[in-house]
Design a protein around this motif. Sequence first.
Motif, PDB file in Angstrom:
ATOM      1  N   VAL A 108       0.731  -1.168  -0.017  1.00 25.86           N
ATOM      2  CA  VAL A 108      -0.020   0.071   0.032  1.00 25.86           C
ATOM      3  C   VAL A 108       0.951   1.374   0.031  1.00 25.86           C
ATOM      4  O   VAL A 108       0.883   2.160  -0.924  1.00 25.86           O
ATOM      5  N   ARG A 109       1.664   1.273   0.967  1.00 19.19           N
ATOM      6  CA  ARG A 109       2.630   2.632   1.276  1.00 19.19           C
ATOM      7  C   ARG A 109       3.391   2.852  -0.156  1.00 19.19           C
ATOM      8  O   ARG A 109       3.418   3.970  -0.449  1.00 19.19           O
ATOM      9  N   ASP A 110       3.913   1.841  -0.787  1.00 25.40           N
ATOM     10  CA  ASP A 110       4.608   2.127  -2.082  1.00 25.40           C
ATOM     11  C   ASP A 110       4.021   2.320  -3.192  1.00 25.40           C
ATOM     12  O   ASP A 110       4.811   2.840  -4.049  1.00 25.40           O
ATOM     13  N   PHE A 111       2.579   2.165  -3.363  1.00 23.33           N
ATOM     14  CA  PHE A 111       1.970   2.350  -4.720  1.00 23.33           C
ATOM     15  C   PHE A 111       1.068   3.373  -4.401  1.00 23.33           C
ATOM     16  O   PHE A 111       0.422   3.830  -5.569  1.00 23.33           O
ATOM     17  N   GLU A 112       0.643   3.883  -3.375  1.00 22.36           N
ATOM     18  CA  GLU A 112      -0.673   4.668  -3.173  1.00 22.36           C
ATOM     19  C   GLU A 112      -0.074   6.202  -2.873  1.00 22.36           C
ATOM     20  O   GLU A 112       0.789   6.170  -2.255  1.00 22.36           O
ATOM     21  N   PRO A 113      -0.410   7.160  -3.551  1.00 20.74           N
ATOM     22  CA  PRO A 113      -0.085   8.385  -2.923  1.00 20.74           C
ATOM     23  C   PRO A 113      -0.387   8.726  -1.794  1.00 20.74           C
ATOM     24  O   PRO A 113      -1.476   8.369  -1.214  1.00 20.74           O
ATOM     25  N   PRO A 114       0.410   9.707  -0.958  1.00 22.76           N
ATOM     26  CA  PRO A 114      -0.047   9.906   0.294  1.00 22.76           C
ATOM     27  C   PRO A 114      -1.357  10.431   0.590  1.00 22.76           C
ATOM     28  O   PRO A 114      -2.182  10.227   1.419  1.00 22.76           O
ATOM     29  N   SER A 115      -1.827  11.155  -0.381  1.00 27.61           N
ATOM     30  CA  SER A 115      -2.999  11.890  -0.120  1.00 27.61           C
ATOM     31  C   SER A 115      -4.289  10.810  -0.254  1.00 27.61           C
ATOM     32  O   SER A 115      -5.203  11.225   0.216  1.00 27.61           O
ATOM     33  N   LEU A 117      -4.042   8.106   1.374  1.00 28.09           N
ATOM     34  CA  LEU A 117      -3.822   7.231   2.499  1.00 28.09           C
ATOM     35  C   LEU A 117      -4.089   7.930   3.857  1.00 28.09           C
ATOM     36  O   LEU A 117      -4.576   7.640   4.830  1.00 28.09           O
ATOM     37  N   PHE A 118      -3.351   8.893   4.040  1.00 32.39           N
ATOM     38  CA  PHE A 118      -2.945   9.929   5.393  1.00 32.39           C
ATOM     39  C   PHE A 118      -4.185  10.882   5.613  1.00 32.39           C
ATOM     40  O   PHE A 118      -4.455  11.684   4.542  1.00 32.39           O
ATOM     41  N   ALA A 119      -4.745  10.912   6.838  1.00 32.08           N
ATOM     42  CA  ALA A 119      -5.826  11.854   6.999  1.00 32.08           C
ATOM     43  C   ALA A 119      -5.531  12.350   8.335  1.00 32.08           C
ATOM     44  O   ALA A 119      -6.399  12.466   9.190  1.00 32.08           O
ATOM     45  N   GLY A 120      -4.630  13.365   8.603  1.00 34.92           N
ATOM     46  CA  GLY A 120      -4.539  13.930   9.795  1.00 34.92           C
ATOM     47  C   GLY A 120      -3.818  12.931  11.233  1.00 34.92           C
ATOM     48  O   GLY A 120      -3.486  11.829  11.070  1.00 34.92           O
ATOM     49  N   LYS A 121      -3.746  13.478  12.217  1.00 36.16           N
ATOM     50  CA  LYS A 121      -3.129  13.080  13.529  1.00 36.16           C
ATOM     51  C   LYS A 121      -3.946  11.630  13.868  1.00 36.16           C
ATOM     52  O   LYS A 121      -3.468  10.710  14.210  1.00 36.16           O
TER      53      LYS A 121
END
Length: 159
Positions: A108-115, A117-121
């Motif tokens: 997941v981490r290596d193929f998905e853009p951070p936007s 995946l990640f959503a704040g604290k």
Amino acid sequence: EGFPLEAAAAVMRITSAEANSLLERAWSEVNRQMATTVLVIEDESVIAIDISPKALRIAKKNATALNAKVAFRRGSLIDPLKKMTKPFIIVSNPPYIPDDSEDIDPDVRDFEPPSALFAGKDGLDVIRPMIEQAKMHPFCRGIAIECRADQGEGIREMF
């Protein structure tokens, strides 16, 4: 009975019995498309929404390859549905990983853009406004959101 999802895997708020069959179809579409943030079912129609033009391009290719009848709209959360005047449900795979998470599968981490995946604290910076928009829309009849197991109870409390 109804649609079989564990509460830890998804948070569901379905307000009508007929929405269950639509939810089942919607979840199937989300799993096949895998590129859109929000998928809406309305009168057996599927509307895929994403803020990313690239994600929409991929979803369109997938829909064509699968011969799926899907309408695509670019926008943030459920903004493209403001003028919807028929009942609908939302099925979403939004970004929900806390910014400081290190336990992300490399696939997941290596193929998905951070936007995507990640959503704040706490990982809920996208989910909070989505739920608020859904609650405010007079025709939204339900919402299913993919989330982390440790976020489920907090999300249920938002309803």
